[in-house]
Design a protein around this motif. Sequence first.
Motif, PDB file in Angstrom:
ATOM      1  N   GLY A  13      -9.294  61.186   0.456  1.00 34.44           N
ATOM      2  CA  GLY A  13      -8.811  61.312   1.823  1.00 34.44           C
ATOM      3  C   GLY A  13      -9.162  60.156   2.725  1.00 34.44           C
ATOM      4  N   PHE A  14      -9.744  59.078   2.160  1.00 38.32           N
ATOM      5  CA  PHE A  14     -10.132  57.927   2.961  1.00 38.32           C
ATOM      6  C   PHE A  14      -9.607  56.628   2.367  1.00 38.32           C
ATOM      7  CE2 PHE A  14     -13.245  61.084   4.163  1.00 38.32           C
ATOM      8  CZ  PHE A  14     -13.327  60.909   5.530  1.00 38.32           C
ATOM      9  N   VAL A  15      -9.418  55.660   3.229  1.00 38.47           N
ATOM     10  CA  VAL A  15      -9.115  54.283   2.859  1.00 38.47           C
ATOM     11  C   VAL A  15     -10.283  53.466   3.395  1.00 38.47           C
ATOM     12  CG1 VAL A  15      -7.545  52.346   3.236  1.00 38.47           C
ATOM     13  CG2 VAL A  15      -6.628  54.662   3.035  1.00 38.47           C
ATOM     14  N   ALA A  16     -10.819  52.564   2.573  1.00 38.56           N
ATOM     15  CA  ALA A  16     -12.000  51.815   3.003  1.00 38.56           C
ATOM     16  C   ALA A  16     -11.866  50.337   2.664  1.00 38.56           C
ATOM     17  CB  ALA A  16     -13.249  52.377   2.320  1.00 38.56           C
ATOM     18  N   PHE A  17     -12.554  49.526   3.451  1.00 37.12           N
ATOM     19  CA  PHE A  17     -12.709  48.121   3.095  1.00 37.12           C
ATOM     20  C   PHE A  17     -14.173  47.752   3.241  1.00 37.12           C
ATOM     21  CE2 PHE A  17     -11.926  47.603   7.699  1.00 37.12           C
ATOM     22  CZ  PHE A  17     -12.868  46.655   8.052  1.00 37.12           C
ATOM     23  N   ASP A  18     -14.574  46.755   2.471  1.00 37.48           N
ATOM     24  CA  ASP A  18     -15.933  46.248   2.598  1.00 37.48           C
ATOM     25  C   ASP A  18     -15.884  44.730   2.668  1.00 37.48           C
ATOM     26  OD1 ASP A  18     -16.953  45.208  -0.353  1.00 37.48           O
ATOM     27  OD2 ASP A  18     -15.471  46.823  -0.486  1.00 37.48           O
ATOM     28  N   ILE A  19     -16.832  44.189   3.398  1.00 38.28           N
ATOM     29  CA  ILE A  19     -16.958  42.742   3.557  1.00 38.28           C
ATOM     30  C   ILE A  19     -18.433  42.380   3.414  1.00 38.28           C
ATOM     31  CG2 ILE A  19     -16.683  40.767   5.112  1.00 38.28           C
ATOM     32  CD1 ILE A  19     -14.482  42.323   6.563  1.00 38.28           C
ATOM     33  N   ARG A  20     -18.692  41.335   2.635  1.00 41.91           N
ATOM     34  CA  ARG A  20     -20.026  40.714   2.583  1.00 41.91           C
ATOM     35  C   ARG A  20     -19.852  39.289   3.078  1.00 41.91           C
ATOM     36  NH1 ARG A  20     -20.550  43.051  -2.804  1.00 41.91           N
ATOM     37  NH2 ARG A  20     -20.329  40.951  -3.603  1.00 41.91           N
ATOM     38  N   LEU A  47     -24.845  36.608  12.546  1.00 41.36           N
ATOM     39  CA  LEU A  47     -24.014  37.116  13.633  1.00 41.36           C
ATOM     40  C   LEU A  47     -24.853  37.685  14.774  1.00 41.36           C
ATOM     41  CD1 LEU A  47     -21.323  39.035  11.513  1.00 41.36           C
ATOM     42  CD2 LEU A  47     -21.210  36.700  12.412  1.00 41.36           C
ATOM     43  N   SER A  48     -26.174  37.589  14.678  1.00 42.67           N
ATOM     44  CA  SER A  48     -27.059  38.270  15.621  1.00 42.67           C
ATOM     45  C   SER A  48     -26.937  37.777  17.059  1.00 42.67           C
ATOM     46  CB  SER A  48     -28.510  38.173  15.157  1.00 42.67           C
ATOM     47  OG  SER A  48     -28.928  36.820  15.143  1.00 42.67           O
ATOM     48  N   GLY A  49     -26.523  36.560  17.298  1.00 41.43           N
ATOM     49  CA  GLY A  49     -26.429  36.049  18.666  1.00 41.43           C
ATOM     50  C   GLY A  49     -25.086  36.301  19.327  1.00 41.43           C
ATOM     51  N   ALA A  50     -24.180  36.944  18.631  1.00 41.17           N
ATOM     52  CA  ALA A  50     -22.833  37.163  19.162  1.00 41.17           C
ATOM     53  C   ALA A  50     -22.811  38.302  20.184  1.00 41.17           C
ATOM     54  CB  ALA A  50     -21.873  37.480  18.019  1.00 41.17           C
ATOM     55  N   ALA A  69     -18.850  54.111   9.165  1.00 37.13           N
ATOM     56  CA  ALA A  69     -19.154  52.802   8.598  1.00 37.13           C
ATOM     57  C   ALA A  69     -20.623  52.693   8.240  1.00 37.13           C
ATOM     58  CB  ALA A  69     -18.789  51.708   9.599  1.00 37.13           C
ATOM     59  N   ASP A  70     -20.896  51.855   7.246  1.00 38.35           N
ATOM     60  CA  ASP A  70     -22.253  51.489   6.879  1.00 38.35           C
ATOM     61  C   ASP A  70     -22.366  49.991   7.110  1.00 38.35           C
ATOM     62  OD1 ASP A  70     -22.945  54.098   5.898  1.00 38.35           O
ATOM     63  OD2 ASP A  70     -21.750  53.646   4.125  1.00 38.35           O
ATOM     64  N   LEU A  71     -23.250  49.601   8.012  1.00 33.28           N
ATOM     65  CA  LEU A  71     -23.433  48.200   8.360  1.00 33.28           C
ATOM     66  C   LEU A  71     -24.863  47.806   8.034  1.00 33.28           C
ATOM     67  CD1 LEU A  71     -22.446  45.574   9.709  1.00 33.28           C
ATOM     68  CD2 LEU A  71     -23.082  46.593  11.911  1.00 33.28           C
ATOM     69  N   GLY A  72     -24.992  46.784   7.184  1.00 38.54           N
ATOM     70  CA  GLY A  72     -26.305  46.289   6.812  1.00 38.54           C
ATOM     71  C   GLY A  72     -26.378  44.800   7.062  1.00 38.54           C
ATOM     72  N   ASP A  73     -27.414  44.187   6.578  1.00 40.52           N
ATOM     73  CA  ASP A  73     -27.610  42.755   6.751  1.00 40.52           C
ATOM     74  C   ASP A  73     -26.601  42.003   5.887  1.00 40.52           C
ATOM     75  OD1 ASP A  73     -28.761  40.406   7.670  1.00 40.52           O
ATOM     76  OD2 ASP A  73     -30.246  40.362   6.064  1.00 40.52           O
ATOM     77  N   GLY A  74     -25.573  41.474   6.492  1.00 40.40           N
ATOM     78  CA  GLY A  74     -24.582  40.682   5.776  1.00 40.40           C
ATOM     79  C   GLY A  74     -23.540  41.484   5.027  1.00 40.40           C
TER      80      GLY A  74
END
Length: 123
Positions: A14-21, A26-29, A78-83
């Motif tokens: 039931g889901f569509v997902a994408f992942d990016i590494r 990006l910490s100063g943005a 979403a799951d957001l981690g370091d990079g």
Amino acid sequence: MTQIAHAGQTDGGGFVAFDIRWDGDLSGASSVRWVAKVTSPEGDGCVELGYEQVGGRFDSQYVLDASTGKRQAVEENADLGDGEITVRFPADVVGVAATWPTWTAMIAVDGTDAAEHVIPKAT
């Protein structure tokens, strides 16, 4: 400088997902947007699956139909981690675009496209 090291997409349950590494800090943005642009086989349709942070905090997750300009907010998933990030969208909201062949991952930093990478179609 930000570069996408890997990008992928899946669908099921039931889901569509994408992942990016990515490589790069990006910490100063002020704002960061992770996007999968999905284009129809004829190239006349485009849907953007997006996740955005402003000030280091969740701001929005959405599905945008580029041909109509209709943007539908969806609940954060979403799951957001370091990079790395994995973002999931309800398949019924993504619709037929989930089957379209051309997927492109993008990262925009402070409103400017910083990196782009073709996502191989899942088999």
